[in-house]
Enzyme design. Structure first.
Site, PDB file in Angstrom:
ATOM      1  CD  GLU A  29      -2.399  -1.644   2.646  1.00  0.00           C
ATOM      2  OE1 GLU A  29      -2.181  -0.548   3.562  1.00  0.00           O
ATOM      3  OE2 GLU A  29      -3.185  -2.307   2.823  1.00  0.00           O
ATOM      4  CD  GLU A  58      -3.415  -4.927   4.939  1.00  0.00           C
ATOM      5  OE1 GLU A  58      -3.067  -3.951   4.553  1.00  0.00           O
ATOM      6  OE2 GLU A  58      -4.557  -5.492   5.032  1.00  0.00           O
ATOM      7  CG  HIS A 128      -1.412   0.751  14.793  1.00  0.00           C
ATOM      8  ND1 HIS A 128      -2.303   0.954  15.458  1.00  0.00           N
ATOM      9  CD2 HIS A 128      -1.354   1.065  13.512  1.00  0.00           C
ATOM     10  CE1 HIS A 128      -3.362   1.167  14.474  1.00  0.00           C
ATOM     11  NE2 HIS A 128      -2.954   1.272  13.420  1.00  0.00           N
TER      12      HIS A 128
END
Length: 322
Positions: A29, A58, A128
């Site tokens: 991306e 993904e 994350h």
């Protein structure tokens, strides 16, 4: 000598491998605009057929890369967030990884999965900030975690050339590291071969990824009282067990520093393997994130859950008493 950054080393390795082998291509991306700075300049140099922006799925483009590899390409996938590997785990561990095994070696799936800034980036919070390298080592996928710019270059180059899937974790704590290197001597680094960054006689510290630099700093602090050997495995699967055994023959004491969760982590595996068949004169110690840790947004709490230099020093001093 050139003062090379870790991120630039990854970029140079990608560019060099794309120049060397026209089968190498990049999926991900925003890779054309180089949102992570790893693919900077590649779209302009190699064109849209080899640097390909993918939709935000993904699972889809991980499977796409498997098909491309089976068809003769060597895709490099860049993931912006390490937790995205949880989404693509089935495609990597159950599909790409097993094709060559289940066909008796009749197929090859040379895909490289690249994770720039894996782990905590400070304030990126729970979804994350993972370091899921233990999952891939557990199922037998080749897994590497470079600590230095030269190793980032060399291990990525080897991963791209390998005929099997390889996951490359580039820790957030290492991407800002710079080192003076001779660019002409940058070369592939063999998978499965560790590196002793600092020799020592009293304690072996096995440090994964960016924690190599913390271990080296603590070793310097303790230089007058404890002689610390810093061993960087570089590759978690395959692991350099002979290299670790040789280090422990010299020191007999072991501390493992691993920025992932304690249960079922690499630190526990390294300690168990050392205890089963290597030279130890003292109970080993590990420094990790806590059990089941999920890093919070608050910076102080984020840091409190990660291995610290104070914890590393305490563990070294503890095993050195025996």
């Amino acid at each position: 000598m050139t003062n090379l950054s870790y991120l630039k080393a990854l970029n140079r390795a990608l560019a060099a491998e794309m120049e060397r082998d026209p089968a190498v291509c990049v999926f991900g991306e925003d890779v054309r605009v180089a949102v992570s700075n790893v693919t900077t300049g590649l779209h302009k140099k190699f064109g849209p057929d080899r640097v390909i922006d993918m939709p935000i799925s993904e699972q889809a483009f991980t499977s796409f890369a498997t098909g491309a590899a089976l068809a003769g390409q060597r895709p490099v996938i860049e993931y912006q967030i390490p937790a995205l590997l949880f989404l693509a785990f089935e495609q990597i561990a159950n599909q790409a990884h097993k094709f060559s095994l289940m066909t008796g070696g009749q197929t090859r799936v040379p895909v490289t999965y690249l994770l720039p800034s894996s782990g905590s980036r400070g304030g990126w919070a729970g979804q994350h900030s993972d370091h899921p390298y233990s999952l891939f080592a557990h199922v037998g996928v080749k897994t590497v975690v470079p600590a230095t710019p030269a190793d980032a270059y060399g291990l990525l180059a080897s991963a791209i050339r390998d005929d099997d899937p390889v996951v490359v974790f580039a820790p957030a704590g290492a991407v800002g590291v710079r080192a003076d290197v001779d660019l002409a001597r940058l070369a592939p680094v063999p998978l499965g071969v560790g590196r002793v960054h600092r020799p020592g006689d009293d304690v072996t510290v096995v440090a994964v990824g960016h924690l190599v630099h913390d271990a080296l700093a603590v070793a310097e602090e303790l230089a007058g009282t404890v002689s610390v050997e810093v061993f960087d495995p570089r590759t978690l699967h395959p692991f350099d067990w002979p290299g670790l055994a040789a280090s422990l023959e010299r020191t007999g004491r072991l501390v493992v520093v691993d920025d992932s969760n304690r249960s079922c982590g690499m630190a526990g595996e390294i300690l168990a393997s050392a205890a089963e068949g290597m030279h130890l004169v003292a109970p080993p110690r590990r420094v990790t994130r806590p059990d089941g840790a999920v890093l919070p947004f608050a910076r102080d709490l984020d840091l409190a859950l990660q291995p610290s230099r104070a914890q590393i020093r305490a563990a070294i001093e503890d095993v050195a008493k025996f």
